[in-house]
Motif scaffolding. Structure first.
Motif, PDB file in Angstrom:
ATOM      1  N   TRP A 122       0.834  -1.193   0.000  1.00 21.67           N
ATOM      2  CA  TRP A 122       0.000   0.000   0.000  1.00 21.67           C
ATOM      3  C   TRP A 122       0.873   1.250   0.000  1.00 21.67           C
ATOM      4  O   TRP A 122       1.805   1.379   0.798  1.00 21.67           O
ATOM      5  CB  TRP A 122      -0.922  -0.003   1.223  1.00 21.67           C
ATOM      6  CG  TRP A 122      -1.815  -1.197   1.233  1.00 21.67           C
ATOM      7  CD1 TRP A 122      -1.670  -2.312   2.005  1.00 21.67           C
ATOM      8  CD2 TRP A 122      -2.939  -1.440   0.400  1.00 21.67           C
ATOM      9  NE1 TRP A 122      -2.658  -3.226   1.714  1.00 21.67           N
ATOM     10  CE2 TRP A 122      -3.463  -2.709   0.724  1.00 21.67           C
ATOM     11  CE3 TRP A 122      -3.587  -0.705  -0.595  1.00 21.67           C
ATOM     12  CZ2 TRP A 122      -4.579  -3.257   0.118  1.00 21.67           C
ATOM     13  CZ3 TRP A 122      -4.702  -1.260  -1.209  1.00 21.67           C
ATOM     14  CH2 TRP A 122      -5.183  -2.512  -0.855  1.00 21.67           C
ATOM     15  N   GLU A 127      -4.139  11.860  -3.501  1.00 18.02           N
ATOM     16  CA  GLU A 127      -5.103  11.855  -4.606  1.00 18.02           C
ATOM     17  C   GLU A 127      -4.808  10.691  -5.544  1.00 18.02           C
ATOM     18  O   GLU A 127      -3.713  10.148  -5.561  1.00 18.02           O
ATOM     19  CB  GLU A 127      -5.080  13.181  -5.371  1.00 18.02           C
ATOM     20  CG  GLU A 127      -3.747  13.500  -6.039  1.00 18.02           C
ATOM     21  CD  GLU A 127      -3.767  14.853  -6.728  1.00 18.02           C
ATOM     22  OE1 GLU A 127      -3.330  14.899  -7.888  1.00 18.02           O
ATOM     23  OE2 GLU A 127      -4.208  15.829  -6.107  1.00 18.02           O
ATOM     24  N   LEU A 128      -5.854  10.309  -6.293  1.00 14.63           N
ATOM     25  CA  LEU A 128      -5.742   9.219  -7.255  1.00 14.63           C
ATOM     26  C   LEU A 128      -5.882   9.786  -8.661  1.00 14.63           C
ATOM     27  O   LEU A 128      -6.466  10.852  -8.854  1.00 14.63           O
ATOM     28  CB  LEU A 128      -6.845   8.180  -7.011  1.00 14.63           C
ATOM     29  CG  LEU A 128      -6.859   7.552  -5.625  1.00 14.63           C
ATOM     30  CD1 LEU A 128      -8.080   6.664  -5.474  1.00 14.63           C
ATOM     31  CD2 LEU A 128      -5.581   6.767  -5.370  1.00 14.63           C
ATOM     32  N   SER A 129      -5.378   9.066  -9.655  1.00 14.11           N
ATOM     33  CA  SER A 129      -5.512   9.533 -11.036  1.00 14.11           C
ATOM     34  C   SER A 129      -6.987   9.546 -11.428  1.00 14.11           C
ATOM     35  O   SER A 129      -7.803   8.779 -10.903  1.00 14.11           O
ATOM     36  CB  SER A 129      -4.722   8.628 -11.986  1.00 14.11           C
ATOM     37  OG  SER A 129      -5.239   7.317 -11.952  1.00 14.11           O
ATOM     38  N   GLU A 130      -7.338  10.424 -12.358  1.00 10.80           N
ATOM     39  CA  GLU A 130      -8.725  10.545 -12.800  1.00 10.80           C
ATOM     40  C   GLU A 130      -9.010   9.581 -13.943  1.00 10.80           C
ATOM     41  O   GLU A 130      -8.128   9.262 -14.737  1.00 10.80           O
ATOM     42  CB  GLU A 130      -9.016  11.980 -13.225  1.00 10.80           C
ATOM     43  CG  GLU A 130      -8.975  12.946 -12.043  1.00 10.80           C
ATOM     44  CD  GLU A 130      -9.614  14.281 -12.362  1.00 10.80           C
ATOM     45  OE1 GLU A 130     -10.451  14.345 -13.276  1.00 10.80           O
ATOM     46  OE2 GLU A 130      -9.268  15.247 -11.675  1.00 10.80           O
TER      47      GLU A 130
END
Length: 144
Positions: A122, A127-130
């Motif tokens: 992990w 933030e995560l990619s869009e």
């Protein structure tokens, strides 16, 4: 792949019914029948103990015929047997029909599939990619 198994049941070792079968049937190992009432659940013992290699799991899944014809299914489907578990394989069955169902000794109550799995590392981020889908879920891609 070879998997060590102890069979304390009165039944033959699990086997693949056809050359292309993904799973083996698990049989109830009972001293007396179990009557499963509507919406009742129980753990059905198999008399089997296995030693899986690290990186593999055994998935316990419903038998489609038992579910379609009698409303009997595996409650925590698929159930997972981890590689470090050495206890007896038990199957959590639930009766989703309106009628009682009798489980007999030797009855095929579930199927078991051996599957390779990965262990994730992990990486915490902010933030995560869009993607075009984004956070839409639970039917967001339509019903047809």
């Amino acid at each position: 792949m070879k998997i060590k198994i102890i069979n304390q049941s009165q039944h033959a070792l699990p086997n693949y019914e056809t050359i292309a079968s993904a799973g083996v049937d698990l049989r109830a190992n009972l001293t007396e029948p179990i009557i499963l009432q509507p919406l009742e659940r129980t753990i059905v013992k198999t008399g089997l103990f296995i030693e899986l290699p690290v990186g593999y799991e055994a998935q316990v899944r419903p038998r489609s015929g038992l579910a379609a014809k009698s409303g009997i299914t595996v409650l925590n489907s698929p159930g997972t047997i981890d590689a470090d578990y050495r206890g007896e394989i038990g199957v959590i069955l639930i009766n989703l029909s309106k009628d009682s169902f009798t489980i007999q000794n030797g009855e095929r109550v579930a199927q078991m599939v051996i599957a390779k799995h990965e262990r994730a590392e992990w990486i915490e981020v902010t933030e995560l990619s869009e993607t075009p889908r984004g956070a839409a879920g639970f039917g967001s891609t339509g019903v047809k």
